[in-house]
Design an enzyme around this catalytic site. Sequence first.
Site, PDB file in Angstrom:
ATOM      1  N   TYR A 179      16.888   1.977  24.301  1.00  0.00           N
ATOM      2  CA  TYR A 179      15.995   2.640  25.257  1.00  0.00           C
ATOM      3  C   TYR A 179      14.553   2.241  25.002  1.00  0.00           C
ATOM      4  CZ  TYR A 179      14.691   5.845  21.464  1.00  0.00           C
ATOM      5  OH  TYR A 179      14.221   6.376  20.279  1.00  0.00           O
ATOM      6  N   CYS A 180      13.710   2.441  26.034  1.00  0.00           N
ATOM      7  CA  CYS A 180      12.268   2.232  25.916  1.00  0.00           C
ATOM      8  C   CYS A 180      11.574   3.171  26.900  1.00  0.00           C
ATOM      9  CB  CYS A 180      11.903   0.769  26.164  1.00  0.00           C
ATOM     10  SG  CYS A 180      12.419   0.146  27.785  1.00  0.00           S
ATOM     11  N   THR A 181      10.277   3.026  27.072  1.00  0.00           N
ATOM     12  CA  THR A 181       9.501   4.001  27.849  1.00  0.00           C
ATOM     13  C   THR A 181       9.965   4.122  29.297  1.00  0.00           C
ATOM     14  OG1 THR A 181       7.596   3.417  26.473  1.00  0.00           O
ATOM     15  CG2 THR A 181       7.168   4.751  28.435  1.00  0.00           C
TER      16      THR A 181
END
Length: 322
Positions: A179-181
């Site tokens: 995951y990321c922003t």
Amino acid sequence: MSKDYRVLLYYYYTTIEDPEGFAKEHLAFCKSLQLKGRVLVAKEGINGTVSGLKEHTDAYMEAMKANPLFEGIVFKVDEEEQHVFKKMHVRPRPELVTLRLNEDDVNPNELTGKHLSPKEWREAMLAEDTVVIDARNDYEYDVGHFRGAIRPDIKAFRELPDWIRQNKEQFENKRILTYCTGGIRCEKFSGWLKKEGFEDVAQLDGGIVTYGKDPEVKGELWDGKCYVFDERLTVPINHVAPTVVGKDYFDGKPCERYVNCANPECNKQILCSEENEHKYLRGCTPECRVHPRNLYVKEHQLSPEEHQARLDALGEKLPARL
């Protein structure tokens, strides 16, 4: 205060033949709508965050969605009381996210990990034989992350592939969630993982920001806040049981307040209380606290005597002047 402003976070992988020309035209368009923000343009697509009054951001989204280049583009929208940027920048770049894979580069429209909805993601995180990899930088992780997620020891996204190769045994024969922003980094990173031979790879669709807005999961299993690349610096995600995981750089106490080191040659981002900012002159090391261009000293107009008095409390001294 009423929240008349909107912050738009978006990306779209497509083909832009002339990034330089597009960037110039897009900057003029954004300025005509009185938007402020940061937009990156590359041959592989567009990635941006902009803020503006609701009628202006609505007009921007309408124009982008009407452009055949960006058919199906999705915007994440936050409500704010004011702009979250000082200026408007649109810049051409070789890559939207800097992985520098060169001949090993991945086209997310051709190869990427499975997209999981927030509800699917929450369920997947709790399954056995699953590892969750945070695809962001260490300072982003430190102020907030998914519970149990692995923290790669990286300062920049381009360091992540080497870190994965060095720690490959942790992930073999397991399902990998990443995951990321907002999702853009994972589109490419998850595809790279599959190219490296990891078979079961999934990503959080829409990133952390979308997860925090989902009416069902409400950010559950997220600890701390989410780092964002604008003047807000952090935003809340967990609306069920919020916690603080960030720790003050100087004393380790719970903290979610980011500042930049006052030494302009360092500029390191650290978590720091207001009290410790004043105590340590916003310098992350003794060298930064005595740097001749220390911005804290300049902003507070400290005389050499006042500067030394602050240092005395820390057992430090200004260097002798020749």
